[in-house]
Design a protein around this motif. Structure first.
Motif, mmCIF file in Angstrom:
data_model
loop_
_atom_site.group_PDB
_atom_site.id
_atom_site.type_symbol
_atom_site.label_atom_id
_atom_site.label_comp_id
_atom_site.label_asym_id
_atom_site.label_seq_id
_atom_site.Cartn_x
_atom_site.Cartn_y
_atom_site.Cartn_z
ATOM 1 N N ALA A 288 0.834 -1.207 0.000
ATOM 2 C CA ALA A 288 0.000 0.000 0.000
ATOM 3 C C ALA A 288 0.867 1.255 0.000
ATOM 4 O O ALA A 288 0.534 2.248 -0.664
ATOM 5 C CB ALA A 288 -0.931 -0.012 1.205
ATOM 6 N N ARG A 289 1.976 1.219 0.718
ATOM 7 C CA ARG A 289 2.864 2.379 0.760
ATOM 8 C C ARG A 289 3.545 2.618 -0.581
ATOM 9 O O ARG A 289 3.984 3.732 -0.859
ATOM 10 C CB ARG A 289 3.889 2.198 1.887
ATOM 11 N N ASP A 290 3.607 1.578 -1.392
ATOM 12 C CA ASP A 290 4.119 1.727 -2.764
ATOM 13 C C ASP A 290 2.983 1.915 -3.771
ATOM 14 O O ASP A 290 3.197 1.814 -4.979
ATOM 15 C CB ASP A 290 4.949 0.489 -3.150
ATOM 16 N N ASN A 291 1.788 2.157 -3.249
ATOM 17 C CA ASN A 291 0.583 2.381 -4.072
ATOM 18 C C ASN A 291 0.253 1.182 -4.956
ATOM 19 O O ASN A 291 -0.235 1.320 -6.082
ATOM 20 C CB ASN A 291 0.737 3.641 -4.929
ATOM 21 N N ASP B 182 -8.867 4.255 -3.488
ATOM 22 C CA ASP B 182 -7.792 5.122 -2.985
ATOM 23 C C ASP B 182 -7.833 5.232 -1.469
ATOM 24 O O ASP B 182 -6.780 5.261 -0.814
ATOM 25 C CB ASP B 182 -7.892 6.512 -3.618
ATOM 26 N N ASP B 183 -9.035 5.282 -0.921
ATOM 27 C CA ASP B 183 -9.161 5.354 0.538
ATOM 28 C C ASP B 183 -8.634 4.081 1.184
ATOM 29 O O ASP B 183 -7.994 4.127 2.250
ATOM 30 C CB ASP B 183 -10.621 5.566 0.932
ATOM 31 N N VAL C 98 -6.287 1.979 0.001
ATOM 32 C CA VAL C 98 -4.824 1.929 -0.092
ATOM 33 C C VAL C 98 -4.192 2.873 0.920
ATOM 34 O O VAL C 98 -3.238 2.504 1.631
ATOM 35 C CB VAL C 98 -4.369 2.274 -1.525
ATOM 36 N N SER C 99 -4.714 4.074 1.042
ATOM 37 C CA SER C 99 -4.125 5.029 1.976
ATOM 38 C C SER C 99 -4.331 4.591 3.419
ATOM 39 O O SER C 99 -3.441 4.773 4.268
ATOM 40 C CB SER C 99 -4.710 6.430 1.756
ATOM 41 N N ALA C 100 -5.486 3.972 3.723
ATOM 42 C CA ALA C 100 -5.745 3.525 5.094
ATOM 43 C C ALA C 100 -4.865 2.334 5.468
ATOM 44 O O ALA C 100 -4.387 2.230 6.605
ATOM 45 C CB ALA C 100 -7.218 3.172 5.259
ATOM 46 N N ALA D 288 -1.896 1.745 4.163
ATOM 47 C CA ALA D 288 -0.549 2.319 4.270
ATOM 48 C C ALA D 288 -0.342 3.004 5.613
ATOM 49 O O ALA D 288 0.751 2.949 6.195
ATOM 50 C CB ALA D 288 -0.313 3.309 3.128
ATOM 51 N N ALA D 289 -1.400 3.625 6.130
ATOM 52 C CA ALA D 289 -1.298 4.360 7.390
ATOM 53 C C ALA D 289 -1.568 3.494 8.617
ATOM 54 O O ALA D 289 -1.418 3.959 9.752
ATOM 55 C CB ALA D 289 -2.275 5.531 7.375
ATOM 56 N N ARG E 194 -4.521 2.232 9.429
ATOM 57 C CA ARG E 194 -5.900 2.384 9.906
ATOM 58 C C ARG E 194 -6.765 1.185 9.516
ATOM 59 O O ARG E 194 -7.808 0.947 10.109
ATOM 60 C CB ARG E 194 -6.525 3.660 9.334
#
Length: 426
Positions: A8-11, A29-30, A32-34, A36-37, A39
């Protein structure tokens, strides 16, 4: 191999993320970003080849977990395997194998082989069963070799009580509890630490744990070894001290691209449930929260699936992401298959009620469909939509009305039938 978090951090959208996107209403997108973070966690060990990945965390449906496994007193492996199949059929989202006796590895591997949902374990239990040693004689290597074995077998998440440190135990000694330590894993480590006069090995060697989990993409469920086992002990200094430590360990795990969930209480008075959820989310940086109940009264043995569902619904509404089911047998004995069903349905009710409160998109569509069927007095459709269709049908068949369109509660005085005649002319 990249973990889900590293991807996820590499998208990168992994196949497991694609499975999750197909099952949930979250935006790509939400998601992947969650992930990566931190959450959202996607427990998905690549060795669990039959897994249909699920996710736990922000914006997703509230998930439920089922505990099962063999013990010395109840060691029927075939029965527990059948429970795995039944739990999946009853729509559990996860299964935890808590076996403490016998050939635990054979049982664990059979469960992983047949389960399409995520599998969790508590390796410290298995270290006791596997080596047959007294708790003080288990070595640090024994503990970590067991973790590595579970990871290699395909376990998706493991409960590790790494926050029960000597400092936390000192605080517990200074402010004694009514029910001391009620976590089985926590009590094992408490005994080991006291007998060996050593720090918790999972805290002292946390980086070693991270190496194993990163290599197999195993999610760490940071266990609450000091969770309250009575309302009297809820939200005390020892519980909060452990939670602070778990928050620190969460950041260390995330830096290593290892996914984390946080386990929470326990027995908690109703008016303290929301505050417990807020504390966890704040102190643990928004990591997914996995609650064990919470049970909101101590006086209902035989009905603790209800006390737990009350607490679980409130916890979920205030941010809990994952509910561990509780059965009517809690505090009394190992649950049987019927107990398991009662616990699963109660937990699913709590999770669904929480999803409605959270505003999960589409959550209330199911309820609206049921309400429409009730207005239409469409009994077959009501049975189809019921969370437990078999039980609903059994009740309906056990007491048939003279008029098949109503039920025996109201008969000809059925409010739905009468108001429909007045307001709709039919």
């Amino acid at each position: 191999m990249k973990t889900q978090m590293a991807a996820a951090r590499d998208n990168i959208v992994t196949p497991q993320m694609e499975q999750l996107l197909a099952a949930e209403t979250v935006d790509r997108d939400d998601l992947v970003s969650a992930v990566a973070a931190g959450r959202i966690a996607i427990p998905a060990n690549p060795h669990h080849t039959h897994l249909v990945a699920g996710g736990v965390g922000r914006g997703l449906r509230t998930k439920i977990n089922v505990n099962l496994g063999v013990s010395e007193d109840c060691c029927n492996v075939d029965l527990e395997i059948e429970k795995v199949r039944r739990a999946v059929a009853l729509k559990a989202d996860a299964i935890m194998d808590l076996s403490t006796f016998g050939d635990t590895r054979a049982f664990r591997r059979r469960a992983i082989e047949i389960s399409p949902v995520m599998i969790g374990t508590v390796p410290v239990y298995d270290a006791v069963a596997r080596y047959g040693k007294s708790v003080p004689d288990i070595s640090v290597d024994d503990f970590f070799d067991t973790v590595a074995l579970h990871a290699a077998d395909g376990v998706d998440f493991i409960t590790i009580h790494a926050g029960l440190t000597r400092a936390a135990v000192d605080r517990l000694r200074r402010r004694p509890r009514l029910t001391h330590v009620v976590s089985r894993g926590g009590a094992i480590l408490l005994h080991w630490m006291d007998a060996n006069e050593c720090e918790n090995p999972f805290y002292e060697h946390f980086d070693r744990l991270l190496e194993i989990c990163r290599a197999h993409d195993v999610t760490i469920s940071l266990g609450d070894g000091l969770r309250p086992g009575s309302l009297h002990d809820a939200t005390d200094a020892a519980q909060i001290q452990e939670l602070i430590i778990l928050g620190e360990l969460t950041l260390r795990a995330w830096r290593a691209d290892v996914q984390v969930m946080i386990e929470g209480p326990g027995h908690v008075p109703l008016h303290e449930v929301a505050a417990n959820m807020q504390l966890q989310k704040k102190l643990c940086h928004g990591a997914p929260f996995y609650v064990l109940g919470p049970i909101v009264t101590d006086v209902a043995p035989g009905y603790d699936h209800i006390t737990s569902a009350i607490g679980g619904a409130l916890a979920g509404a205030h941010g809990a992401d994952f509910l561990c089911y509780v059965t009517p047998a809690e505090h009394l004995r190992l649950p049987d298959a019927d107990d398991m069903k009662e616990g699963i349905v109660a937990a699913r009710i709590a999770a669904h009620a929480a999803d409605i409160a959270k505003g999960i998109p589409g959550a209330m569509d199911w309820d609206n469909a049921m309400s429409h069927a009730r207005k239409e007095l469409d009994w077959p459709r009501m049975m189809e939509l019921a969370m437990d269709p078999d039980k609903a049908r059994a009740y309906r068949e056990s007491s048939k009305p003279l008029d098949e369109h109503v039920c025996t509660m109201c008969g000809d005085l059925c409010a739905v039938k009468r108001s429909r005649q007045v307001l709709e002319g039919r």
